[in-house]
Design a protein around this motif. Structure first.
Motif, PDB file in Angstrom:
ATOM      1  N   UNK A 109      -7.492  15.253  -8.681  1.00 51.61           N
ATOM      2  CA  UNK A 109      -8.647  15.409  -9.815  1.00 51.61           C
ATOM      3  C   UNK A 109      -9.746  14.488 -10.814  1.00 51.61           C
ATOM      4  N   UNK A 110     -10.740  14.225 -10.494  1.00 48.68           N
ATOM      5  CA  UNK A 110     -11.840  13.897 -11.426  1.00 48.68           C
ATOM      6  C   UNK A 110     -11.465  12.400 -12.081  1.00 48.68           C
ATOM      7  N   UNK A 111     -10.587  12.697 -13.352  1.00 44.77           N
ATOM      8  CA  UNK A 111     -10.111  11.919 -14.128  1.00 44.77           C
ATOM      9  C   UNK A 111      -8.703  10.817 -13.743  1.00 44.77           C
ATOM     10  N   UNK A 112      -8.586  11.222 -12.520  1.00 43.61           N
ATOM     11  CA  UNK A 112      -7.220  10.431 -11.903  1.00 43.61           C
ATOM     12  C   UNK A 112      -7.618   9.965 -10.722  1.00 43.61           C
ATOM     13  N   UNK A 113      -9.009   9.945  -9.940  1.00 45.24           N
ATOM     14  CA  UNK A 113      -9.393  10.061  -8.546  1.00 45.24           C
ATOM     15  C   UNK A 113      -9.317   8.112  -8.541  1.00 45.24           C
ATOM     16  N   UNK A 114      -9.977   7.518  -9.979  1.00 48.32           N
ATOM     17  CA  UNK A 114     -10.626   6.839  -9.897  1.00 48.32           C
ATOM     18  C   UNK A 114      -9.354   5.383  -9.381  1.00 48.32           C
ATOM     19  N   UNK A 115      -8.032   5.845  -9.836  1.00 45.81           N
ATOM     20  CA  UNK A 115      -6.604   5.261  -9.728  1.00 45.81           C
ATOM     21  C   UNK A 115      -6.375   5.945  -8.160  1.00 45.81           C
ATOM     22  N   UNK A 116      -6.310   6.960  -7.730  1.00 42.27           N
ATOM     23  CA  UNK A 116      -5.445   6.923  -6.379  1.00 42.27           C
ATOM     24  C   UNK A 116      -6.328   6.352  -5.512  1.00 42.27           C
ATOM     25  N   UNK A 117      -7.740   6.097  -5.588  1.00 42.66           N
ATOM     26  CA  UNK A 117      -8.777   5.058  -4.827  1.00 42.66           C
ATOM     27  C   UNK A 117      -8.210   3.532  -4.659  1.00 42.66           C
ATOM     28  N   UNK A 118      -7.856   2.957  -5.820  1.00 40.71           N
ATOM     29  CA  UNK A 118      -7.421   2.107  -6.227  1.00 40.71           C
ATOM     30  C   UNK A 118      -6.451   1.906  -5.396  1.00 40.71           C
ATOM     31  N   UNK A 119      -4.774   3.133  -5.468  1.00 41.66           N
ATOM     32  CA  UNK A 119      -4.073   2.699  -4.410  1.00 41.66           C
ATOM     33  C   UNK A 119      -3.901   2.077  -3.429  1.00 41.66           C
ATOM     34  N   UNK A 120      -4.796   3.580  -3.011  1.00 41.27           N
ATOM     35  CA  UNK A 120      -4.966   2.994  -1.155  1.00 41.27           C
ATOM     36  C   UNK A 120      -5.620   2.128  -0.628  1.00 41.27           C
ATOM     37  N   UNK A 121      -6.505   1.531  -1.927  1.00 44.83           N
ATOM     38  CA  UNK A 121      -7.043   0.108  -1.399  1.00 44.83           C
ATOM     39  C   UNK A 121      -5.941  -0.633  -1.690  1.00 44.83           C
ATOM     40  N   UNK A 122      -5.117  -1.025  -2.233  1.00 44.33           N
ATOM     41  CA  UNK A 122      -3.887  -1.858  -2.612  1.00 44.33           C
ATOM     42  C   UNK A 122      -3.322  -1.728  -1.508  1.00 44.33           C
ATOM     43  N   UNK A 123      -3.146  -1.021  -0.879  1.00 46.82           N
ATOM     44  CA  UNK A 123      -2.031  -0.946   0.441  1.00 46.82           C
ATOM     45  C   UNK A 123      -2.292  -1.185   1.567  1.00 46.82           C
ATOM     46  N   UNK A 124      -3.749  -0.756   1.965  1.00 47.74           N
ATOM     47  CA  UNK A 124      -4.763  -1.006   2.955  1.00 47.74           C
ATOM     48  C   UNK A 124      -5.175  -3.131   3.064  1.00 47.74           C
ATOM     49  N   UNK A 125      -4.966  -3.759   1.374  1.00 48.79           N
ATOM     50  CA  UNK A 125      -5.101  -4.952   1.295  1.00 48.79           C
ATOM     51  C   UNK A 125      -3.465  -5.378   1.519  1.00 48.79           C
ATOM     52  N   UNK A 126      -2.452  -4.823   0.651  1.00 55.42           N
ATOM     53  CA  UNK A 126      -1.376  -5.529   1.426  1.00 55.42           C
ATOM     54  C   UNK A 126      -0.961  -5.522   2.569  1.00 55.42           C
ATOM     55  N   UNK A 127      -1.337  -4.022   3.526  1.00 54.09           N
ATOM     56  CA  UNK A 127      -1.049  -3.973   4.978  1.00 54.09           C
ATOM     57  C   UNK A 127      -2.301  -6.053   5.775  1.00 54.09           C
ATOM     58  N   UNK A 128      -3.241  -6.337   5.913  1.00 51.16           N
ATOM     59  CA  UNK A 128      -3.847  -6.495   6.155  1.00 51.16           C
ATOM     60  C   UNK A 128      -3.360  -8.535   5.729  1.00 51.16           C
ATOM     61  N   UNK A 129      -3.397  -8.213   4.115  1.00 49.12           N
ATOM     62  CA  UNK A 129      -3.019  -9.886   4.012  1.00 49.12           C
ATOM     63  C   UNK A 129      -1.238 -10.019   4.565  1.00 49.12           C
ATOM     64  N   UNK A 130      -0.003  -9.125   4.756  1.00 51.69           N
ATOM     65  CA  UNK A 130       1.296  -9.099   4.978  1.00 51.69           C
ATOM     66  C   UNK A 130       0.243 -10.210   7.150  1.00 51.69           C
ATOM     67  N   UNK A 131      -0.396  -9.142   7.612  1.00 54.07           N
ATOM     68  CA  UNK A 131      -0.566  -9.974   8.644  1.00 54.07           C
ATOM     69  C   UNK A 131      -1.428 -10.746   8.635  1.00 54.07           C
ATOM     70  N   UNK A 132      -1.802 -11.493   8.178  1.00 60.53           N
ATOM     71  CA  UNK A 132      -2.338 -12.738   8.213  1.00 60.53           C
ATOM     72  C   UNK A 132      -3.866 -13.155   7.720  1.00 60.53           C
ATOM     73  N   UNK A 133      -4.302 -11.568   7.519  1.00 65.83           N
ATOM     74  CA  UNK A 133      -5.796 -11.961   7.278  1.00 65.83           C
ATOM     75  C   UNK A 133      -6.136 -12.998   6.644  1.00 65.83           C
ATOM     76  N   UNK A 134      -6.870 -13.736   7.130  1.00 63.47           N
ATOM     77  CA  UNK A 134      -7.574 -14.682   5.896  1.00 63.47           C
ATOM     78  C   UNK A 134      -8.979 -14.918   5.681  1.00 63.47           C
ATOM     79  N   UNK A 135      -9.576 -13.102   5.692  1.00 55.91           N
ATOM     80  CA  UNK A 135     -11.574 -13.523   5.654  1.00 55.91           C
ATOM     81  C   UNK A 135     -12.026 -13.715   4.559  1.00 55.91           C
ATOM     82  N   UNK A 136     -13.029 -13.670   4.257  1.00 57.10           N
ATOM     83  CA  UNK A 136     -13.358 -14.372   2.731  1.00 57.10           C
ATOM     84  C   UNK A 136     -14.873 -13.858   2.870  1.00 57.10           C
ATOM     85  N   UNK A 137     -15.549 -13.128   3.783  1.00 62.30           N
ATOM     86  CA  UNK A 137     -16.545 -12.831   3.663  1.00 62.30           C
ATOM     87  C   UNK A 137     -17.541 -11.372   3.012  1.00 62.30           C
ATOM     88  N   UNK A 138     -18.095 -10.367   4.664  1.00 64.90           N
ATOM     89  CA  UNK A 138     -18.434  -9.326   3.911  1.00 64.90           C
ATOM     90  C   UNK A 138     -16.969  -9.072   5.086  1.00 64.90           C
TER      91      UNK A 138
END
Length: 230
Positions: A109-138
């Motif tokens: 739904x349009x009014x909740x789409x930003x929440x869904x996008x943030x949830x997915x981004x949070x998941x993949x950020x958690x994956x990269x962080x747990x796997x030791x990603x140390x990138x700090x640039x682009x």
């Protein structure tokens, strides 16, 4: 993220209702009644009701995934296999596909789409962080954007997968990661090409200034519902 006992009670109470009523106000009201949490406390924890509970359920899955990654020896795996393992661990943390299916309906739904996008981004950020990603640039952004696409496509495939033990989904995931690895190989070849390097000098200069966001600091503590009677 660790949930308080009150938060956990509300989340457990709403889950049986979601397959029938979705992440809805009706399911939220039923969860309040069955968990015996006061409406005031429930609204303080989850002001938007079922929407916030759906996000809490998603975060709980992320926490289960991180715990599984941390307790597993991944040293013998290729890095692409570690990513596949993490995505699989995230999907296997789901209690019932219908909970995710209902969540996708909500966050489409349009009014909740930003929440869904943030949830997915949070998941993949958690994956990269747990796997030791140390990138700090682009690369911090491109890694997460790429994995967001892979993760989202895999979730959609998984929801319709009826194969034994979701075998078809894991094959689909492997193919998507292979596609990404091919793209990365082409990017490396482009960087080594002197003509393309000159053409990309300007854009690369701009991108080189990007930095990963820093976690917020200096905020006051959060209210703890366990300090109340209900």
């Amino acid at each position: 993220m660790t949930q308080t006992p009150v938060e956990d009670r509300l989340l457990k109470a709403i889950i049986p209702h979601v397959p029938f009523d979705g992440w809805s106000e009706a399911a939220y009201r039923a969860a309040i009644a069955e968990s015996e949490v006061s409406d005031t406390v429930a609204r303080a924890l989850y002001p938007r009701g079922a929407v916030d509970l759906a996000l809490a359920y998603h975060r709980r899955g992320d926490s289960a995934m991180i715990a599984r990654i941390n307790e597993t020896d991944l040293s013998a795996m290729r890095f692409r296999d570690r990513i596949a393992f993490a995505v699989r661990a995230r999907l296997e943390a789901v209690d019932d596909k219908e909970l995710v299916r209902r969540g996708m309906t909500l966050f489409s739904l349009p009014n909740h789409a930003p929440d869904g996008a943030r949830a997915v981004w949070g998941t993949v950020d958690a994956i990269w962080t747990a796997l030791g990603d140390s990138s700090d640039d682009v690369n911090w952004y491109t890694k997460r954007a790429t994995l967001s696409a892979v993760y989202s496509a895999t979730v959609l495939y998984w929801l319709g997968d009826q194969s034994a033990d979701n075998h078809a989904t894991w094959e689909f995931l492997d193919r998507r990661i292979d596609n990404v690895m091919q793209i990365e190989k082409l990017k490396a070849q482009a960087r080594d090409n002197p003509v393309l390097s000159k053409l990309m000098a300007g854009p690369n200069m701009v991108l080189s200034r990007l930095r990963a966001p820093k976690p917020p600091s200096g905020f006051p503590g959060r209210w703890r519902p366990e300090d109340t009677d209900n």
